[in-house]
Motif scaffolding. Sequence first.
Motif, short mmCIF file in Angstrom:
data_model
loop_
_atom_site.label_atom_id
_atom_site.label_comp_id
_atom_site.label_asym_id
_atom_site.label_seq_id
_atom_site.Cartn_x
_atom_site.Cartn_y
_atom_site.Cartn_z
N MET A 1 -11.75 -9.09 2.73
CA MET A 1 -10.67 -8.13 2.69
C MET A 1 -9.98 -8.60 1.56
SD MET A 1 -9.84 -5.31 4.27
CE MET A 1 -8.63 -4.02 4.39
N ILE A 2 -9.56 -9.85 1.51
CA ILE A 2 -8.91 -10.46 0.51
C ILE A 2 -9.77 -11.36 -0.19
CG2 ILE A 2 -6.71 -11.89 -0.33
CD1 ILE A 2 -5.24 -10.93 2.32
N LYS A 3 -9.78 -11.36 -1.58
CA LYS A 3 -10.77 -12.38 -2.39
C LYS A 3 -9.91 -12.70 -3.46
CE LYS A 3 -15.58 -11.52 -2.11
NZ LYS A 3 -17.10 -10.87 -2.49
N ALA A 4 -9.75 -13.90 -3.59
CA ALA A 4 -9.08 -14.74 -4.82
C ALA A 4 -10.16 -15.53 -5.29
CB ALA A 4 -7.69 -15.35 -4.40
N PHE A 22 -9.82 -18.48 -2.32
CA PHE A 22 -10.04 -18.24 -1.00
C PHE A 22 -10.29 -16.89 -0.76
CE2 PHE A 22 -5.46 -17.13 -2.13
CZ PHE A 22 -5.32 -15.79 -1.31
N GLU A 23 -10.68 -16.57 0.43
CA GLU A 23 -11.31 -15.39 0.98
C GLU A 23 -10.59 -15.00 2.37
OE1 GLU A 23 -15.36 -13.71 1.00
OE2 GLU A 23 -15.29 -14.93 -0.51
N LEU A 47 -0.97 -11.39 -5.63
CA LEU A 47 -1.95 -10.58 -4.67
C LEU A 47 -1.24 -9.40 -4.39
CD1 LEU A 47 -4.73 -11.03 -3.40
CD2 LEU A 47 -3.43 -11.87 -1.52
N THR A 48 0.20 -9.08 -4.31
CA THR A 48 0.74 -7.95 -4.21
C THR A 48 0.88 -7.10 -5.33
OG1 THR A 48 2.79 -8.88 -4.14
CG2 THR A 48 2.00 -8.64 -1.90
N LYS A 57 -9.60 -13.86 -10.85
CA LYS A 57 -9.98 -12.50 -10.16
C LYS A 57 -9.63 -12.32 -8.81
CE LYS A 57 -13.61 -9.68 -10.62
NZ LYS A 57 -13.34 -8.59 -11.42
N LEU A 58 -8.87 -11.10 -8.42
CA LEU A 58 -8.33 -10.95 -7.07
C LEU A 58 -8.83 -9.71 -6.62
CD1 LEU A 58 -5.53 -12.52 -8.69
CD2 LEU A 58 -5.14 -12.91 -6.28
N SER A 59 -9.29 -9.55 -5.41
CA SER A 59 -9.30 -8.12 -5.07
C SER A 59 -8.95 -8.09 -3.57
CB SER A 59 -10.48 -7.57 -5.34
OG SER A 59 -11.32 -8.54 -4.28
N VAL A 60 -8.36 -6.92 -3.32
CA VAL A 60 -8.12 -6.40 -1.83
C VAL A 60 -9.06 -5.36 -1.42
CG1 VAL A 60 -6.08 -5.73 -0.24
CG2 VAL A 60 -5.61 -7.43 -1.96
#
Lengths: 330, 263
Positions: A1-4, A22-23, A47-48, A57-60
């Motif tokens: 769900m969260i990926k950094a 982290f994930e 992240l927000t 890279k970050l994704s939600v």
Amino acid sequence: MIKAENVEKYYGKFKALDGITFEAERGEILGLLGPNGAGKTTTMRILTTYLPPSGGKLSVDGKDVVKDAIEVRKRIGYMPENPPLYVDMRVEKFLKFVGELRGLSGKKLKERLGYVREVCQIEEVWHNFISQLSKGYRQRVGLASALISDPPVIILDEPTIGLDPKQIRYTRELIKNLGGTHTVLLSTHILPEAEMTCDRVAIIDRGKIIAIGTPSELAEKIRKVNAVRVELSGPPNEVYKALLDLDGVSQVIPQERNGVYLVQFEPQWKTREQITKLAAEQNWHILELSPREASLEEVFLEIVAEEEHKKTDDETQIQKNIQRDDTVGE
Amino acid sequence: MRAIWCIFKKEIFQFFSAPASYGIIAVFLAVSGFFFYNITSYFAMQCIQAIQYQSSYNIPLPPMNVNQWVVRPFFHNLAILVIFLIPIITMRSYAAERNYGTSELLLTSPIRTAHLVYAKLASGFIIFIALIVLTFLFQIIIDIFTPSGLDWGPVWSGYLGLLLLGLAAIPVGQFISSLTKNQIVAAFMTFAVLLILWIVDWSTLFSSGILSKIVGYIGLSKHFSNFARGIIDTSDAIYFASVFVLSVFLTHQSVQSWRWRGA
Ligand SMILES: Nc1ncnc2c1ncn2[C@@H]1O[C@H](COP(=O)(O)OP(=O)(O)O)[C@@H](O)[C@H]1O
Ligand SMILES: [Mg+2]
């Protein structure tokens, strides 16, 4: 769900985040644990989408934080360290505003208002001006504003700071209940908090994640002194002597209950097997035989200390010691 | 659109729920009322003198023009008052959000920065218009007490001028508010900028050349006085529109840059 992935952040020339990865799975409660200034808030702000990352890279929920910012924001309920509140509004008005801002209206909005009012325990101050609220209540209104739109991802920056012990317990319970149906990322510098509330914990220090895992996995990592808790059904004196006679045992420490011993031994010896054999030979029952859990606190101090050995900067050493003092007592 | 409406409502609510706002309204009305009283009593005195002059020398005089003697100076005074008023209306718009950290709430909400900017502009205009509309009372008083009635044309164009003045000055004020966390600093800076824009073309009174032409065009007051005189010129309208567009664009950029500056 969260990926950094390999996230970096510079404030001017200062590198606040140095390759964070982290994930968090759907429904998981992930804790960011670290001393003040470690980079927890910075990670959450990126992240927000409040701050842009300098690299990585970050994704939600598969949406990129930079390219798809609005989509990411729709999915996140965020409570910053100092909850942003309009102090000239009453609690109800404020939460209604946040709800509408996040696209709620009509019946749904009413329903959610009722929900956060109850679950965040803000009924008594519902019609008060926010300017009149205590720190604890402000914190709870902040939490309510993060929950109002029922987002799948909830990000809480030091959610229990400034609360009294009873409120802390309640808030932790509330966060735990959010897990499963929500993905929760929370930051804290308090070890027992991470241990109690999180499914997994990432230990962060000076912009780096130095360990990540479940609280017990992290404990496993540093269980260098091997020890087991033992209780055998034989007469306590005999048991004590027999344990001490085993190969490789360095110490047998009587525990809080009569007949329970902590057996410390050198790692190369298979002491547990020896104890099983001993019990069989003597015809004693094994009432307890468990590896001793290291608490996350020990893990944390151990890992941070290890990192510290690598550095020789006196100033950061002193600072760290001060911060560590903060973290031990809650 | 939903987000604009939502933030717009919040802004209006915050303005009208603050006791200080009613202080501002009261002072605005008191000062404009004082101007109005001064102008009308001066006009009345002039009329009395004219009548005395006429009766003692027995020469017919042209009728006194109430538009020229009352309406036009009143609009000029109102414009000056607006230059004081607008910094007070716009000072908190962005500075307070950043100061209290609510910018973090807004910038992590699923809304576009542009919508935030539009909502703040719209609420700024509505508050401004609400204050200006109150001065209409004075025009009605003039109309009632002028036997020949008021020539309403210049009144409407005067209000159009005030409206355009607000349309240009409010974005300037909001832009400046987005540059600082301190409302008082924002108010003083906005006032300084508006005042300079207002008086800058005085410097070109006795000089000519390309530079003074440019400076003359930048000045607010000349563009406004055309409206106060009842002259509606597209070049003046273009001037106000350019200031508007430029400030709105800069505000948008400035709010975006909060993210990069980490505040
Ligand atoms: N806006 C900023 N400008 C410059 N440095 C900052 C800013 N925000 C945070 N920092 C620095 O970045 C580091 C990490 O800060 P932060 O993410 O707030 O840590 P934490 O939340 O773990 O206490 C700290 O050394 C802090 O001083
Ligand atoms: Mg922090």
